[in-house]
Design a protein around this motif. Structure first.
Motif, PDB file in Angstrom:
ATOM      1  N   SER A  72       0.821  -1.218   0.000  1.00  0.00           N
ATOM      2  CA  SER A  72       0.000   0.000   0.000  1.00  0.00           C
ATOM      3  C   SER A  72       0.852   1.264   0.000  1.00  0.00           C
ATOM      4  O   SER A  72       0.599   2.197  -0.762  1.00  0.00           O
ATOM      5  N   GLU A  81      -2.403   2.511  -8.295  1.00  0.00           N
ATOM      6  CA  GLU A  81      -3.440   1.887  -7.476  1.00  0.00           C
ATOM      7  C   GLU A  81      -2.888   0.614  -6.850  1.00  0.00           C
ATOM      8  O   GLU A  81      -2.153  -0.134  -7.494  1.00  0.00           O
ATOM      9  N   ARG A  82      -3.247   0.377  -5.594  1.00  0.00           N
ATOM     10  CA  ARG A  82      -2.750  -0.789  -4.867  1.00  0.00           C
ATOM     11  C   ARG A  82      -3.083  -2.081  -5.592  1.00  0.00           C
ATOM     12  O   ARG A  82      -2.233  -2.967  -5.743  1.00  0.00           O
ATOM     13  N   SER A  83      -4.301  -2.198  -6.098  1.00  0.00           N
ATOM     14  CA  SER A  83      -4.705  -3.428  -6.782  1.00  0.00           C
ATOM     15  C   SER A  83      -3.885  -3.642  -8.062  1.00  0.00           C
ATOM     16  O   SER A  83      -3.518  -4.771  -8.390  1.00  0.00           O
ATOM     17  N   ASN A  84      -3.590  -2.544  -8.767  1.00  0.00           N
ATOM     18  CA  ASN A  84      -2.758  -2.657  -9.972  1.00  0.00           C
ATOM     19  C   ASN A  84      -1.332  -3.072  -9.621  1.00  0.00           C
ATOM     20  O   ASN A  84      -0.709  -3.853 -10.351  1.00  0.00           O
ATOM     21  N   HIS A  86      -0.450  -4.861  -6.978  1.00  0.00           N
ATOM     22  CA  HIS A  86      -0.518  -6.295  -6.636  1.00  0.00           C
ATOM     23  C   HIS A  86      -0.509  -7.147  -7.910  1.00  0.00           C
ATOM     24  O   HIS A  86       0.195  -8.163  -7.971  1.00  0.00           O
ATOM     25  N   ARG A  87      -1.281  -6.738  -8.903  1.00  0.00           N
ATOM     26  CA  ARG A  87      -1.349  -7.481 -10.161  1.00  0.00           C
ATOM     27  C   ARG A  87       0.014  -7.477 -10.851  1.00  0.00           C
ATOM     28  O   ARG A  87       0.501  -8.504 -11.313  1.00  0.00           O
TER      29      ARG A  87
END
Length: 96
Positions: A72, A81-84, A86-87
């Motif tokens: 984060s 973005e955090r989700s991006n 992670h991906r």
């Protein structure tokens, strides 16, 4: 080895905080040298796509280390973005 020698043959008394700070500095220096060697290898690559992927690995690993592997905080630092992130970490095969 340096840490072992420093602990086994202390010339002064060390607190945990001093030893931790010293070890962190040693690891940071080592990683910077490793990153420099990896960056040199990027210029030997023929395909832009391969060079970009390798650069992304180095960049994300370096920023993760700066943020003590906190995804984060790293995402905030690099403007992603955090989700991006992670991906991207999963796609690049980066161990967190």
């Amino acid at each position: 080895e340096k840490a072992k020698d420093a602990v086994i043959k202390p010339v002064a008394s060390f607190t945990f905080e001093i030893l931790f700070a010293w070890l962190k500095a040693q690891v940071t220096e080592f990683l910077q040298k490793e990153d420099s060697l990896k960056i040199d290898n990027i210029f030997d690559m023929q395909q832009f796509k391969d060079a970009r992927v390798e650069f992304e690995k180095i960049f994300i690993n370096h920023k993760l280390a700066q943020c003590e592997n906190n995804v984060s905080k790293t995402a905030d630092l690099i403007g992603m973005e955090r989700s991006n992130l992670h991906r991207k970490i999963k796609i690049l095969g980066i161990n967190v």
